[in-house]
Design a protein around this motif. Sequence first.
Motif, PDB file in Angstrom:
ATOM      1  N   THR A 192      34.743  35.545  29.377  1.00  0.00           N
ATOM      2  CA  THR A 192      34.457  36.376  30.545  1.00  0.00           C
ATOM      3  C   THR A 192      33.165  35.925  31.220  1.00  0.00           C
ATOM      4  OG1 THR A 192      33.254  38.022  29.225  1.00  0.00           O
ATOM      5  CG2 THR A 192      35.611  38.390  29.552  1.00  0.00           C
ATOM      6  N   LEU A 193      33.150  36.055  32.529  1.00  0.00           N
ATOM      7  CA  LEU A 193      31.954  35.797  33.329  1.00  0.00           C
ATOM      8  C   LEU A 193      31.697  37.018  34.191  1.00  0.00           C
ATOM      9  CD1 LEU A 193      29.710  34.065  34.642  1.00  0.00           C
ATOM     10  CD2 LEU A 193      31.461  33.205  36.224  1.00  0.00           C
ATOM     11  N   PHE A 194      30.479  37.538  34.103  1.00  0.00           N
ATOM     12  CA  PHE A 194      30.046  38.650  34.943  1.00  0.00           C
ATOM     13  C   PHE A 194      29.072  38.063  35.958  1.00  0.00           C
ATOM     14  CE2 PHE A 194      27.228  42.095  36.134  1.00  0.00           C
ATOM     15  CZ  PHE A 194      28.074  43.176  36.288  1.00  0.00           C
ATOM     16  N   GLY A 195      29.580  37.738  37.155  1.00  0.00           N
ATOM     17  CA  GLY A 195      28.707  37.125  38.145  1.00  0.00           C
ATOM     18  C   GLY A 195      29.479  36.246  39.102  1.00  0.00           C
ATOM     19  N   GLN A 196      29.046  34.983  39.255  1.00  0.00           N
ATOM     20  CA  GLN A 196      29.628  34.084  40.240  1.00  0.00           C
ATOM     21  C   GLN A 196      29.937  32.732  39.617  1.00  0.00           C
ATOM     22  OE1 GLN A 196      26.161  34.705  42.753  1.00  0.00           O
ATOM     23  NE2 GLN A 196      27.492  35.329  44.434  1.00  0.00           N
ATOM     24  N   LEU A 197      31.068  32.161  40.047  1.00  0.00           N
ATOM     25  CA  LEU A 197      31.473  30.818  39.623  1.00  0.00           C
ATOM     26  C   LEU A 197      31.653  29.968  40.872  1.00  0.00           C
ATOM     27  CD1 LEU A 197      34.005  29.887  36.858  1.00  0.00           C
ATOM     28  CD2 LEU A 197      34.029  28.685  39.053  1.00  0.00           C
ATOM     29  N   TYR A 198      31.030  28.782  40.880  1.00  0.00           N
ATOM     30  CA  TYR A 198      31.063  27.898  42.046  1.00  0.00           C
ATOM     31  C   TYR A 198      31.434  26.503  41.576  1.00  0.00           C
ATOM     32  CZ  TYR A 198      29.466  25.750  46.445  1.00  0.00           C
ATOM     33  OH  TYR A 198      29.395  25.072  47.636  1.00  0.00           O
ATOM     34  N   CYS A 199      32.503  25.933  42.142  1.00  0.00           N
ATOM     35  CA  CYS A 199      32.995  24.631  41.692  1.00  0.00           C
ATOM     36  C   CYS A 199      33.456  23.820  42.901  1.00  0.00           C
ATOM     37  CB  CYS A 199      34.146  24.814  40.699  1.00  0.00           C
ATOM     38  SG  CYS A 199      34.810  23.260  40.068  1.00  0.00           S
ATOM     39  N   THR A 200      32.871  22.637  43.093  1.00  0.00           N
ATOM     40  CA  THR A 200      33.226  21.803  44.240  1.00  0.00           C
ATOM     41  C   THR A 200      34.430  20.919  43.964  1.00  0.00           C
ATOM     42  OG1 THR A 200      31.654  20.098  43.524  1.00  0.00           O
ATOM     43  CG2 THR A 200      30.852  21.748  45.088  1.00  0.00           C
ATOM     44  N   GLN A 201      35.006  20.998  42.744  1.00  0.00           N
ATOM     45  CA  GLN A 201      36.239  20.268  42.467  1.00  0.00           C
ATOM     46  C   GLN A 201      37.267  21.205  41.830  1.00  0.00           C
ATOM     47  OE1 GLN A 201      34.447  16.075  41.202  1.00  0.00           O
ATOM     48  NE2 GLN A 201      36.554  15.859  41.901  1.00  0.00           N
ATOM     49  N   ASN A 202      37.694  20.942  40.610  1.00  0.00           N
ATOM     50  CA  ASN A 202      38.807  21.681  40.027  1.00  0.00           C
ATOM     51  C   ASN A 202      38.361  22.685  38.973  1.00  0.00           C
ATOM     52  OD1 ASN A 202      40.720  20.151  41.521  1.00  0.00           O
ATOM     53  ND2 ASN A 202      40.563  18.492  40.028  1.00  0.00           N
ATOM     54  N   LEU A 203      38.970  23.852  39.011  1.00  0.00           N
ATOM     55  CA  LEU A 203      38.683  24.927  38.055  1.00  0.00           C
ATOM     56  C   LEU A 203      39.961  25.280  37.300  1.00  0.00           C
ATOM     57  CD1 LEU A 203      37.168  27.417  36.861  1.00  0.00           C
ATOM     58  CD2 LEU A 203      37.788  28.634  38.975  1.00  0.00           C
ATOM     59  N   GLU A 204      39.865  25.298  35.971  1.00  0.00           N
ATOM     60  CA  GLU A 204      40.953  25.811  35.141  1.00  0.00           C
ATOM     61  C   GLU A 204      40.500  27.136  34.552  1.00  0.00           C
ATOM     62  OE1 GLU A 204      44.117  24.495  31.625  1.00  0.00           O
ATOM     63  OE2 GLU A 204      42.315  23.290  31.964  1.00  0.00           O
ATOM     64  N   LEU A 205      41.053  28.206  35.061  1.00  0.00           N
ATOM     65  CA  LEU A 205      40.608  29.550  34.693  1.00  0.00           C
ATOM     66  C   LEU A 205      41.708  30.279  33.929  1.00  0.00           C
ATOM     67  CD1 LEU A 205      38.583  31.909  34.883  1.00  0.00           C
ATOM     68  CD2 LEU A 205      39.591  32.474  37.107  1.00  0.00           C
ATOM     69  N   LYS A 206      41.449  30.511  32.647  1.00  0.00           N
ATOM     70  CA  LYS A 206      42.337  31.337  31.834  1.00  0.00           C
ATOM     71  C   LYS A 206      41.637  32.610  31.376  1.00  0.00           C
ATOM     72  CE  LYS A 206      45.412  27.747  30.091  1.00  0.00           C
ATOM     73  NZ  LYS A 206      46.031  27.133  28.885  1.00  0.00           N
ATOM     74  N   GLY A 207      40.346  32.665  31.570  1.00  0.00           N
ATOM     75  CA  GLY A 207      39.580  33.845  31.217  1.00  0.00           C
ATOM     76  C   GLY A 207      39.498  34.816  32.390  1.00  0.00           C
ATOM     77  N   ALA A 208      38.451  35.654  32.376  1.00  0.00           N
ATOM     78  CA  ALA A 208      38.294  36.698  33.394  1.00  0.00           C
ATOM     79  C   ALA A 208      36.929  36.583  34.057  1.00  0.00           C
ATOM     80  CB  ALA A 208      38.452  38.075  32.761  1.00  0.00           C
ATOM     81  N   VAL A 209      36.915  36.705  35.378  1.00  0.00           N
ATOM     82  CA  VAL A 209      35.666  36.712  36.152  1.00  0.00           C
ATOM     83  C   VAL A 209      35.531  38.068  36.825  1.00  0.00           C
ATOM     84  CG1 VAL A 209      34.386  35.709  38.070  1.00  0.00           C
ATOM     85  CG2 VAL A 209      35.713  34.225  36.549  1.00  0.00           C
ATOM     86  N   THR A 210      34.456  38.770  36.485  1.00  0.00           N
ATOM     87  CA  THR A 210      34.102  39.992  37.198  1.00  0.00           C
ATOM     88  C   THR A 210      33.046  39.605  38.210  1.00  0.00           C
ATOM     89  OG1 THR A 210      34.574  41.409  35.293  1.00  0.00           O
ATOM     90  CG2 THR A 210      33.160  42.320  37.006  1.00  0.00           C
TER      91      THR A 210
END
Length: 422
Positions: A351-369
């Motif tokens: 889990t991430l509580f905040g912000q995610l910034y990616c200028t290429q590829n993101l593989e997201l299987k978790g949770a972003v709040t």
Amino acid sequence: MLKAIPKIKGGALQFVLFIAVVIALLLMSFVLMGHTHHFFSKKTDLLVSLVKSNDIGLQKALGLPLTVGDTVPMVLHEDSGIDHKVIRDFWGVYEKYCIVSKAATNTFSSVALVGNGISENIPALYLQDNDRPMILVGKAKITGTAFLPKQGVKAGNIAGHSYQGNSLVYGQQQRSGSQLPRFSESFNSYLNGLEQLNRIGANTLDFKSSMQLQNSFKAPTQYVVGGVVDLRNCIFAGNIIIRAEQRILVRSQSQLRDVILIAPEIEIDDRVVGTFQAFATKRIKVGKGCTLLYPSALVVNGTKPTKKDLEERLPNIMIEADTHIGGIVMYQGNFEDQKFMPQIKMAEKSTLFGQLYCTQNLELKGAVTGSVFTNAFVALENGSIYQNHLYQGTINSSFLPMQYAGLLWKRQPTKTIAKCLY
């Protein structure tokens, strides 16, 4: 005939003098106590006014266009007798504001970690428009405003797993642009120079095993340098930058609070707990069961991958299962050799509580709040690569509080305090 004057015994005279002295001392004590009480009362009022004025000055300084590194005088009320000096600088992905308030011989200073505030319409997702739609698969879910390519969002299927939601986006859909939101120029300049930082001088110490060091943010920055830095049983807190020429290893026995780590590669073991910012040029790996408290940050400012990097096909930022991060996760770089690889990967149950910034590829299987800003999604399943597929991951911006302080955007003047420093 005159009457004889009776004689007074010397002991009685001494007793009278003793009583007079005691009364005089008591009166002097009351006078002194009253004066002292008045003095401390005035001093207390002055200190309270100084602290309050310092706090007001800090809030005002957040709205001023201050140049990084400059010391700027500031007067709130001309008749208050209190002068202020403000210094704006960076501390990792956040800004650092130091304000010094002075009245006569009394001085009070405070330091705060500052980031851009968020608006009521904070995006859950900003997906760069690369002329292809976004595909949702499995338990993927987006809650909040989503900025999407003109092709929009569709439901998809991977190895028999179909999209399970009742709606594609649980919120508004808006058009995204051909570029991600940009950061301020001063912030970009700071990030580009941070990895090359290698201070040699009076404030530089060679790393030693089981090292312990604390340093106030009101004092000059301390630098700790080494080749391979193994932080097992180390305690670091405060205004400290730890730099390794090759690699930094953070262990479960490490105690890190508010420090900055800089190395080409940073490896964070399982079950690490702390608050720190990690900056790498190649790779950051976060093990299972870690807790990185807000405001932490994981940042890779990518360099061109080597042949070995391409063969290993490892993400630049890997976050394992059951790990919880409060703050910012960011990758910057754009290399054609990596266009089919995830630069950031969040495993299931992370889990991430905040912000995610990616200028290429993101593989997201978790949770972003909070918010996700990415050039593209990717899913690696059963030996196949699925471009712009969000598989199992969830994004929800509705639970991120308005007090959150985060990424320093180019066009977002509102700032808020992430943490008061010491």
